[in-house]
Design a protein around this motif. Structure first.
Motif, PDB file in Angstrom:
ATOM      1  N   UNK A 103      -2.080  69.337  -2.664  1.00  0.00           N
ATOM      2  CA  UNK A 103      -0.745  69.071  -2.134  1.00  0.00           C
ATOM      3  C   UNK A 103      -0.016  70.398  -2.016  1.00  0.00           C
ATOM      4  N   UNK A 104       0.648  70.621  -0.898  1.00  0.00           N
ATOM      5  CA  UNK A 104       1.343  71.888  -0.694  1.00  0.00           C
ATOM      6  C   UNK A 104       0.353  73.037  -0.768  1.00  0.00           C
ATOM      7  N   UNK A 105       0.607  74.001  -1.658  1.00  0.00           N
ATOM      8  CA  UNK A 105      -0.283  75.152  -1.828  1.00  0.00           C
ATOM      9  C   UNK A 105      -1.444  74.877  -2.779  1.00  0.00           C
ATOM     10  N   UNK A 106      -1.456  73.704  -3.412  1.00  0.00           N
ATOM     11  CA  UNK A 106      -2.528  73.372  -4.349  1.00  0.00           C
ATOM     12  C   UNK A 106      -3.773  72.946  -3.582  1.00  0.00           C
ATOM     13  N   UNK A 107      -4.875  73.663  -3.776  1.00  0.00           N
ATOM     14  CA  UNK A 107      -6.100  73.279  -3.078  1.00  0.00           C
ATOM     15  C   UNK A 107      -6.703  72.009  -3.686  1.00  0.00           C
ATOM     16  N   UNK A 108      -7.503  71.277  -2.922  1.00  0.00           N
ATOM     17  CA  UNK A 108      -8.122  70.062  -3.442  1.00  0.00           C
ATOM     18  C   UNK A 108      -9.246  70.357  -4.425  1.00  0.00           C
ATOM     19  N   UNK A 109      -9.509  69.386  -5.274  1.00  0.00           N
ATOM     20  CA  UNK A 109     -10.669  69.374  -6.167  1.00  0.00           C
ATOM     21  C   UNK A 109     -10.790  70.580  -7.090  1.00  0.00           C
ATOM     22  N   UNK A 110      -9.661  71.042  -7.618  1.00  0.00           N
ATOM     23  CA  UNK A 110      -9.719  72.089  -8.638  1.00  0.00           C
ATOM     24  C   UNK A 110     -10.436  71.547  -9.869  1.00  0.00           C
ATOM     25  N   UNK A 111     -10.227  70.266 -10.115  1.00  0.00           N
ATOM     26  CA  UNK A 111     -10.896  69.537 -11.190  1.00  0.00           C
ATOM     27  C   UNK A 111     -11.563  68.341 -10.525  1.00  0.00           C
ATOM     28  N   UNK A 112     -12.771  68.008 -10.948  1.00  0.00           N
ATOM     29  CA  UNK A 112     -13.507  66.929 -10.294  1.00  0.00           C
ATOM     30  C   UNK A 112     -14.067  65.936 -11.298  1.00  0.00           C
ATOM     31  N   UNK A 113     -14.443  64.774 -10.795  1.00  0.00           N
ATOM     32  CA  UNK A 113     -15.159  63.772 -11.567  1.00  0.00           C
ATOM     33  C   UNK A 113     -14.400  63.252 -12.773  1.00  0.00           C
ATOM     34  N   UNK A 114     -15.142  63.101 -13.874  1.00  0.00           N
ATOM     35  CA  UNK A 114     -14.569  62.563 -15.105  1.00  0.00           C
ATOM     36  C   UNK A 114     -13.460  63.457 -15.655  1.00  0.00           C
ATOM     37  N   UNK A 115     -13.572  64.760 -15.431  1.00  0.00           N
ATOM     38  CA  UNK A 115     -12.522  65.664 -15.892  1.00  0.00           C
ATOM     39  C   UNK A 115     -11.223  65.383 -15.140  1.00  0.00           C
ATOM     40  N   UNK A 116     -11.295  65.160 -13.834  1.00  0.00           N
ATOM     41  CA  UNK A 116     -10.098  64.840 -13.048  1.00  0.00           C
ATOM     42  C   UNK A 116      -9.482  63.532 -13.524  1.00  0.00           C
ATOM     43  N   UNK A 117     -10.304  62.546 -13.805  1.00  0.00           N
ATOM     44  CA  UNK A 117      -9.826  61.252 -14.320  1.00  0.00           C
ATOM     45  C   UNK A 117      -9.102  61.441 -15.654  1.00  0.00           C
ATOM     46  N   UNK A 118      -9.695  62.236 -16.539  1.00  0.00           N
ATOM     47  CA  UNK A 118      -9.101  62.461 -17.864  1.00  0.00           C
ATOM     48  C   UNK A 118      -7.776  63.209 -17.743  1.00  0.00           C
ATOM     49  N   UNK A 119      -7.719  64.202 -16.880  1.00  0.00           N
ATOM     50  CA  UNK A 119      -6.488  64.973 -16.692  1.00  0.00           C
ATOM     51  C   UNK A 119      -5.397  64.083 -16.086  1.00  0.00           C
ATOM     52  N   UNK A 120      -5.759  63.261 -15.106  1.00  0.00           N
ATOM     53  CA  UNK A 120      -4.781  62.361 -14.488  1.00  0.00           C
ATOM     54  C   UNK A 120      -4.215  61.400 -15.528  1.00  0.00           C
ATOM     55  N   UNK A 121      -5.063  60.864 -16.386  1.00  0.00           N
ATOM     56  CA  UNK A 121      -4.601  59.959 -17.445  1.00  0.00           C
ATOM     57  C   UNK A 121      -3.682  60.694 -18.415  1.00  0.00           C
ATOM     58  N   UNK A 122      -4.079  61.896 -18.817  1.00  0.00           N
ATOM     59  CA  UNK A 122      -3.291  62.689 -19.765  1.00  0.00           C
ATOM     60  C   UNK A 122      -1.923  63.031 -19.177  1.00  0.00           C
ATOM     61  N   UNK A 123      -1.897  63.439 -17.923  1.00  0.00           N
ATOM     62  CA  UNK A 123      -0.623  63.769 -17.279  1.00  0.00           C
ATOM     63  C   UNK A 123       0.243  62.533 -17.061  1.00  0.00           C
ATOM     64  N   UNK A 124      -0.386  61.384 -16.761  1.00  0.00           N
ATOM     65  CA  UNK A 124       0.375  60.142 -16.555  1.00  0.00           C
ATOM     66  C   UNK A 124       1.100  59.720 -17.835  1.00  0.00           C
ATOM     67  N   UNK A 125       0.597  60.152 -18.982  1.00  0.00           N
ATOM     68  CA  UNK A 125       1.253  59.842 -20.262  1.00  0.00           C
ATOM     69  C   UNK A 125       2.430  60.760 -20.558  1.00  0.00           C
ATOM     70  N   UNK A 126       2.640  61.770 -19.734  1.00  0.00           N
ATOM     71  CA  UNK A 126       3.756  62.706 -19.896  1.00  0.00           C
ATOM     72  C   UNK A 126       5.007  62.090 -19.283  1.00  0.00           C
ATOM     73  N   UNK A 127       5.859  61.537 -20.146  1.00  0.00           N
ATOM     74  CA  UNK A 127       7.061  60.841 -19.629  1.00  0.00           C
ATOM     75  C   UNK A 127       8.299  61.339 -20.326  1.00  0.00           C
TER      76      UNK A 127
END
Length: 106
Positions: free
Chosen positions: A82-106
């Motif tokens: 998104x924007x200047x962020x290139x795609x797929x810096x993190x992939x697969x299970x690592x991307x899933x884990x990071x997305x879950x971890x960030x989603x808990x940041x409220x």
């Protein structure tokens, strides 16, 4: 012309170093139980743009991103960029884990 070429080369090298590096600093990205350590992945691959405490910098702040985006929306951003962020810096299970971890940041 030389100035433009040098600027482009330097800019590309900076983006690759900040976002596209392998992040291998000798620290494991898995916990002792074999689970993916999302916090370590973010520290290695995201903090150069989003800040060490996710406070933002070259990229937007992520410290409360879970209040704005769902896990699936965060995962889509990781996968597609998104924007200047290139795609797929993190992939697969690592991307899933990071997305879950960030989603808990409220």
């Amino acid at each position: 012309m030389k100035k433009l070429l040098m600027t482009m080369l330097f800019g590309t090298a900076l983006v690759l170093a900040a976002c596209g590096g392998d992040g291998d600093n000798g620290d494991s990205e898995e916990t002792s139980s074999g689970e993916i350590n999302a916090e370590k992945i973010v520290s290695n691959k995201c903090s150069s743009c989003h800040g060490g405490n996710l406070e933002g910098g070259m990229g937007p702040a992520l410290e409360n991103i879970g209040a704005e985006l769902s896990k699936d929306q965060i995962l889509t951003t990781i996968q597609e960029g998104k924007g200047n962020m290139p795609p797929n810096i993190i992939e697969g299970e690592e991307a899933e884990a990071v997305a879950k971890w960030l989603a808990d940041k409220k």
